[in-house]
Motif scaffolding. Structure first.
Motif, PDB file in Angstrom:
ATOM      1  N   LYS A 106     -35.059   5.199  -2.682  1.00  0.00           N
ATOM      2  CA  LYS A 106     -35.778   4.987  -1.424  1.00  0.00           C
ATOM      3  C   LYS A 106     -34.962   5.514  -0.251  1.00  0.00           C
ATOM      4  N   ASP A 107     -33.652   5.279  -0.317  1.00  0.00           N
ATOM      5  CA  ASP A 107     -32.781   5.667   0.799  1.00  0.00           C
ATOM      6  C   ASP A 107     -32.006   6.933   0.459  1.00  0.00           C
ATOM      7  N   PHE A 108     -31.925   7.835   1.421  1.00  0.00           N
ATOM      8  CA  PHE A 108     -31.062   9.003   1.241  1.00  0.00           C
ATOM      9  C   PHE A 108     -30.703   9.593   2.595  1.00  0.00           C
ATOM     10  N   ASP A 109     -29.490  10.140   2.647  1.00  0.00           N
ATOM     11  CA  ASP A 109     -29.093  10.956   3.795  1.00  0.00           C
ATOM     12  C   ASP A 109     -29.783  12.301   3.637  1.00  0.00           C
ATOM     13  N   LEU A 110     -30.395  12.785   4.707  1.00  0.00           N
ATOM     14  CA  LEU A 110     -31.158  14.032   4.607  1.00  0.00           C
ATOM     15  C   LEU A 110     -30.503  15.169   5.383  1.00  0.00           C
ATOM     16  N   TYR A 111     -30.233  16.246   4.662  1.00  0.00           N
ATOM     17  CA  TYR A 111     -29.801  17.502   5.270  1.00  0.00           C
ATOM     18  C   TYR A 111     -30.942  18.491   5.059  1.00  0.00           C
ATOM     19  N   ALA A 112     -31.513  18.984   6.143  1.00  0.00           N
ATOM     20  CA  ALA A 112     -32.616  19.938   6.027  1.00  0.00           C
ATOM     21  C   ALA A 112     -32.230  21.237   6.721  1.00  0.00           C
TER      22      ALA A 112
ATOM     23  N   LYS B 199     -24.558  10.471  -5.200  1.00  0.00           N
ATOM     24  CA  LYS B 199     -25.206  11.652  -5.779  1.00  0.00           C
ATOM     25  C   LYS B 199     -25.700  12.577  -4.678  1.00  0.00           C
ATOM     26  N   LEU B 200     -25.743  13.861  -5.036  1.00  0.00           N
ATOM     27  CA  LEU B 200     -26.272  14.887  -4.130  1.00  0.00           C
ATOM     28  C   LEU B 200     -27.405  15.615  -4.834  1.00  0.00           C
ATOM     29  N   LEU B 201     -28.559  15.685  -4.187  1.00  0.00           N
ATOM     30  CA  LEU B 201     -29.686  16.439  -4.724  1.00  0.00           C
ATOM     31  C   LEU B 201     -29.799  17.781  -3.999  1.00  0.00           C
ATOM     32  N   LEU B 202     -29.758  18.858  -4.787  1.00  0.00           N
ATOM     33  CA  LEU B 202     -30.043  20.205  -4.277  1.00  0.00           C
ATOM     34  C   LEU B 202     -31.497  20.488  -4.625  1.00  0.00           C
ATOM     35  N   LEU B 203     -32.354  20.617  -3.614  1.00  0.00           N
ATOM     36  CA  LEU B 203     -33.797  20.746  -3.853  1.00  0.00           C
ATOM     37  C   LEU B 203     -34.329  22.055  -3.279  1.00  0.00           C
ATOM     38  N   TRP B 204     -34.819  22.883  -4.150  1.00  0.00           N
ATOM     39  CA  TRP B 204     -35.431  24.167  -3.753  1.00  0.00           C
ATOM     40  C   TRP B 204     -36.952  24.056  -3.895  1.00  0.00           C
ATOM     41  N   HIS B 205     -37.703  25.025  -3.335  1.00  0.00           N
ATOM     42  CA  HIS B 205     -39.153  24.971  -3.496  1.00  0.00           C
ATOM     43  C   HIS B 205     -39.774  26.364  -3.617  1.00  0.00           C
ATOM     44  N   TRP B 206     -40.900  26.381  -4.292  1.00  0.00           N
ATOM     45  CA  TRP B 206     -41.763  27.551  -4.446  1.00  0.00           C
ATOM     46  C   TRP B 206     -42.126  28.139  -3.066  1.00  0.00           C
ATOM     47  N   ASP B 207     -42.283  29.453  -2.980  1.00  0.00           N
ATOM     48  CA  ASP B 207     -42.770  30.146  -1.774  1.00  0.00           C
ATOM     49  C   ASP B 207     -41.872  29.904  -0.565  1.00  0.00           C
ATOM     50  N   CYS B 208     -40.569  29.921  -0.794  1.00  0.00           N
ATOM     51  CA  CYS B 208     -39.640  29.601   0.302  1.00  0.00           C
ATOM     52  C   CYS B 208     -39.502  30.785   1.265  1.00  0.00           C
ATOM     53  N   GLY B 209     -39.733  30.506   2.538  1.00  0.00           N
ATOM     54  CA  GLY B 209     -39.654  31.541   3.567  1.00  0.00           C
ATOM     55  C   GLY B 209     -38.269  32.150   3.707  1.00  0.00           C
ATOM     56  N   ALA B 210     -37.240  31.395   3.355  1.00  0.00           N
ATOM     57  CA  ALA B 210     -35.878  31.926   3.443  1.00  0.00           C
ATOM     58  C   ALA B 210     -35.638  33.048   2.423  1.00  0.00           C
ATOM     59  N   TYR B 211     -36.542  33.144   1.437  1.00  0.00           N
ATOM     60  CA  TYR B 211     -36.496  34.224   0.444  1.00  0.00           C
ATOM     61  C   TYR B 211     -37.591  35.264   0.721  1.00  0.00           C
ATOM     62  N   GLY B 212     -38.306  35.107   1.823  1.00  0.00           N
ATOM     63  CA  GLY B 212     -39.435  35.990   2.104  1.00  0.00           C
ATOM     64  C   GLY B 212     -40.730  35.510   1.471  1.00  0.00           C
ATOM     65  N   GLY B 213     -40.731  34.325   0.888  1.00  0.00           N
ATOM     66  CA  GLY B 213     -41.934  33.768   0.271  1.00  0.00           C
ATOM     67  C   GLY B 213     -42.231  34.378  -1.087  1.00  0.00           C
TER      68      GLY B 213
ATOM     69  N   CYS C  64     -25.755   3.947   0.900  1.00  0.00           N
ATOM     70  CA  CYS C  64     -26.878   4.816   0.580  1.00  0.00           C
ATOM     71  C   CYS C  64     -26.543   5.510  -0.739  1.00  0.00           C
ATOM     72  N   PRO C  65     -27.467   5.555  -1.693  1.00  0.00           N
ATOM     73  CA  PRO C  65     -27.111   6.100  -3.008  1.00  0.00           C
ATOM     74  C   PRO C  65     -27.082   7.627  -3.092  1.00  0.00           C
ATOM     75  N   LEU C  66     -27.791   8.291  -2.189  1.00  0.00           N
ATOM     76  CA  LEU C  66     -28.096   9.709  -2.407  1.00  0.00           C
ATOM     77  C   LEU C  66     -28.040  10.501  -1.099  1.00  0.00           C
ATOM     78  N   ALA C  67     -27.569  11.742  -1.208  1.00  0.00           N
ATOM     79  CA  ALA C  67     -27.754  12.720  -0.131  1.00  0.00           C
ATOM     80  C   ALA C  67     -28.643  13.826  -0.669  1.00  0.00           C
ATOM     81  N   VAL C  68     -29.499  14.366   0.181  1.00  0.00           N
ATOM     82  CA  VAL C  68     -30.435  15.411  -0.219  1.00  0.00           C
ATOM     83  C   VAL C  68     -30.272  16.591   0.725  1.00  0.00           C
ATOM     84  N   ILE C  69     -30.213  17.807   0.164  1.00  0.00           N
ATOM     85  CA  ILE C  69     -30.412  18.983   1.022  1.00  0.00           C
ATOM     86  C   ILE C  69     -31.658  19.687   0.543  1.00  0.00           C
ATOM     87  N   LYS C  70     -32.562  19.943   1.478  1.00  0.00           N
ATOM     88  CA  LYS C  70     -33.859  20.542   1.186  1.00  0.00           C
ATOM     89  C   LYS C  70     -34.239  21.481   2.304  1.00  0.00           C
TER      90      LYS C  70
END
Ligand SMILES: [Zn+2]
Length: 149
Positions: free
Chosen positions: A42-48, A82-96, A15-21
């Motif tokens: 296409k393929d990735f190990d997923l850590y959520a 490779k490891l992808l660190l993926l953050w997102h807008w309006d994240c509840g862990a930050y209070g949105g 698998c080429p990639l791991a992702v944490i999101k």
């Protein structure tokens, strides 16, 4: 009762990639599309986890366990490069978004945290595991994914 799903991935070994999101359901399909079409994986190990890898900042057992699994499972078992660190807008862990005074403050907080997490992890990960950082934000047309330098 049972349910069968076709799967042609089961004999793959690498698998080429791991992702944490973040776990946030609103982003799951878009994140998948970004990783496939935007990054070309296409393929990735997923850590959520809520807030993606934000809890690494606590420098506690979360960081230790996450790094241990990345190395022992994703890298050593699945040959992830490779490891992808993926953050997102309006994240509840930050209070949105509402917990920030402006769009700029929100974005700069996420970007600072992604880079700090990267810096905290890079020294403990093998040299040949490349870290990619990205962040998604709301635009009129949908979500825009920004890949950080
Ligand atoms: Zn979130």
């Amino acid at each position: 009762m049972s349910f069968t799903v076709p799967n042609d991935n089961l004999d793959k070994e690498e698998c080429p990639l791991a992702v944490i999101k973040c776990i946030d359901f609103r982003f799951r399909e878009s994140d998948q599309e970004f990783i496939e079409k935007g990054l070309g994986f296409k393929d990735f190990d997923l850590y959520a986890w809520p807030g993606s890898a934000k809890d690494v900042l606590k420098n506690n057992g979360f960081k230790t366990d996450f790094i241990d699994k990345l190395v022992s499972v994703s890298k050593n078992l699945h040959s992830v490069k490779k490891l992808l660190l993926l953050w997102h807008w309006d994240c509840g862990a930050y209070g949105g978004s509402k917990s920030f005074s402006s769009v700029e403050e929100e974005e700069s907080t996420y970007l600072k945290d992604i880079r700090t997490v990267r810096d905290m992890m890079v020294s403990e990960l093998p040299d040949d595991l490349e870290i990619i950082m990205a962040y998604s934000k709301r635009m009129p047309q949908g979500l825009e994914y920004i890949i950080l330098e």
